[in-house]
Scaffold this motif. Sequence first.
Motif, PDB file in Angstrom:
ATOM      1  N   PRO A 294      -1.386   2.524  -1.509  1.00  0.00           N
ATOM      2  CA  PRO A 294      -1.983   3.852  -1.336  1.00  0.00           C
ATOM      3  C   PRO A 294      -1.948   4.663  -2.621  1.00  0.00           C
ATOM      4  O   PRO A 294      -1.030   4.528  -3.449  1.00  0.00           O
ATOM      5  CB  PRO A 294      -1.105   4.475  -0.249  1.00  0.00           C
ATOM      6  N   ALA A 295      -2.939   5.512  -2.796  1.00  0.00           N
ATOM      7  CA  ALA A 295      -3.133   6.237  -4.052  1.00  0.00           C
ATOM      8  C   ALA A 295      -1.905   7.040  -4.482  1.00  0.00           C
ATOM      9  O   ALA A 295      -1.608   7.139  -5.675  1.00  0.00           O
ATOM     10  CB  ALA A 295      -4.352   7.152  -3.945  1.00  0.00           C
ATOM     11  N   VAL A 296      -1.177   7.598  -3.524  1.00  0.00           N
ATOM     12  CA  VAL A 296      -0.034   8.441  -3.876  1.00  0.00           C
ATOM     13  C   VAL A 296       1.103   7.626  -4.491  1.00  0.00           C
ATOM     14  O   VAL A 296       1.995   8.194  -5.142  1.00  0.00           O
ATOM     15  CB  VAL A 296       0.479   9.207  -2.636  1.00  0.00           C
ATOM     16  N   TRP A 297       1.093   6.305  -4.289  1.00  0.00           N
ATOM     17  CA  TRP A 297       2.159   5.454  -4.810  1.00  0.00           C
ATOM     18  C   TRP A 297       1.758   4.712  -6.072  1.00  0.00           C
ATOM     19  O   TRP A 297       2.587   4.053  -6.693  1.00  0.00           O
ATOM     20  CB  TRP A 297       2.582   4.428  -3.749  1.00  0.00           C
ATOM     21  N   ARG A 298       0.516   4.778  -6.474  1.00  0.00           N
ATOM     22  CA  ARG A 298       0.023   3.912  -7.538  1.00  0.00           C
ATOM     23  C   ARG A 298       0.718   4.155  -8.873  1.00  0.00           C
ATOM     24  O   ARG A 298       1.095   3.197  -9.561  1.00  0.00           O
ATOM     25  CB  ARG A 298      -1.491   4.072  -7.698  1.00  0.00           C
ATOM     26  N   VAL A 299       0.870   5.392  -9.259  1.00  0.00           N
ATOM     27  CA  VAL A 299       1.486   5.690 -10.550  1.00  0.00           C
ATOM     28  C   VAL A 299       2.928   5.189 -10.582  1.00  0.00           C
ATOM     29  O   VAL A 299       3.374   4.568 -11.559  1.00  0.00           O
ATOM     30  CB  VAL A 299       1.427   7.195 -10.851  1.00  0.00           C
TER      31      VAL A 299
END
Length: 291
Positions: A178-183
Motif C-alpha cells: 500500500p502507498a502509505v508503506w512504500r517509502v
Amino acid sequence: MVYVIDTARAPRGTIAEKPLLFVLLVTLTLSALFVSFPQIDLAVSRLFYVEGEGFPAAKIHALNTFRAFGQYFPLTLTIVLVIGLVLKLLYPSRPSLFPPRFTLYFASLFLLGPALLVNGIFKPLFDRPRPRSIVDFGGRDLFVHAWGLGGDYFDDRSFVSGEAAVVVCLIPLAFFVPAVWRVSVFALLSLFAALTALNRIAFGAHFLSDVLISAGLMGLLAIGLAYLFYGRAGSKTCDITLEAAMTTLGHRLHAHRRQAIARLSTTATRHLSLAPVLLTPAPSTIDDRKP
C-alpha cells in the motif's frame, strides 16, 4: 491480497519521470569513475584488511549469520512464488495465490538478473580476482580494475557481485505494498541491500565497484521489466489474461493426469487378467502312461 503499482505520469522535470535513463546515467558514471580511479576500490577494501590476518570480518559469526539471511530470504521468496504457481495448477478453479504479473515479474527479474546476467555472462567473461586473492591483500593474483577482462581463467571471480544483485532485486517489493508503506519499505529494503553489499566488501569478497555496478545493472533490469509488465497501455488486462491461461493450463493438466491414470489402470487390469493364464503350467508332451 492485491498488489498495485501507480503508473500515473510523474511530474515533468523530476527523476521519477525517466527512472531508466537516470539509473543508466548513474551506472555509467560509476563505471567511468572506477575505471579512471581504480585506487578507490583498493582504498575502500584496505579499510577492512589487517596485515597478517586478511579480512577478519569474515570470521565474525554475526556477520556470517547476516550473510546467510541475505541468501535465504530471496530464496524463500522464490519458493513461495513457486508454491503459489503450483497451487494454482493443482487447483485451477481457485484464484492465484499471487497476481500472475507479480509472479512473472519477479521470476523474470531473478532469472534474467542474478542467474543469467551476473552468473551466466559477467562472471564467466570478466576475470577479476576478489580482494582477498590479490597481491595487495596477501593473495597471489594481480589487481584488475572494474570492467577489466583480466586474462587468467579461474573460478572464484569478483565482477559483479551476485549476492548484491539478489538483494537489490528485492527492492521492487516496496512498490507492491500500500502507498502509505512504500517509502518505509523501500528505505528498509535499500538499507538491507546496502548492509549486504558492505558485508561482502568487509569479507574481502568484493570491491566497492562490484556491488555498486551490480546494483545499477539490477536497477536497470527491474525498471525495464516493470515498464514491460506494468507501464504499457492495456497492461492491467494482463492479469486477467494470465489468470485465464493458467486456469486453462491447470484443467488440461488435470485431464492429462486422469487419462494417464485411466491408461495405467487399464494396462494393470489387463496384465492381472492374463496372470492366471500365464501361471497355468503348459500341458506335458511326454506320455506318462505306465509301461
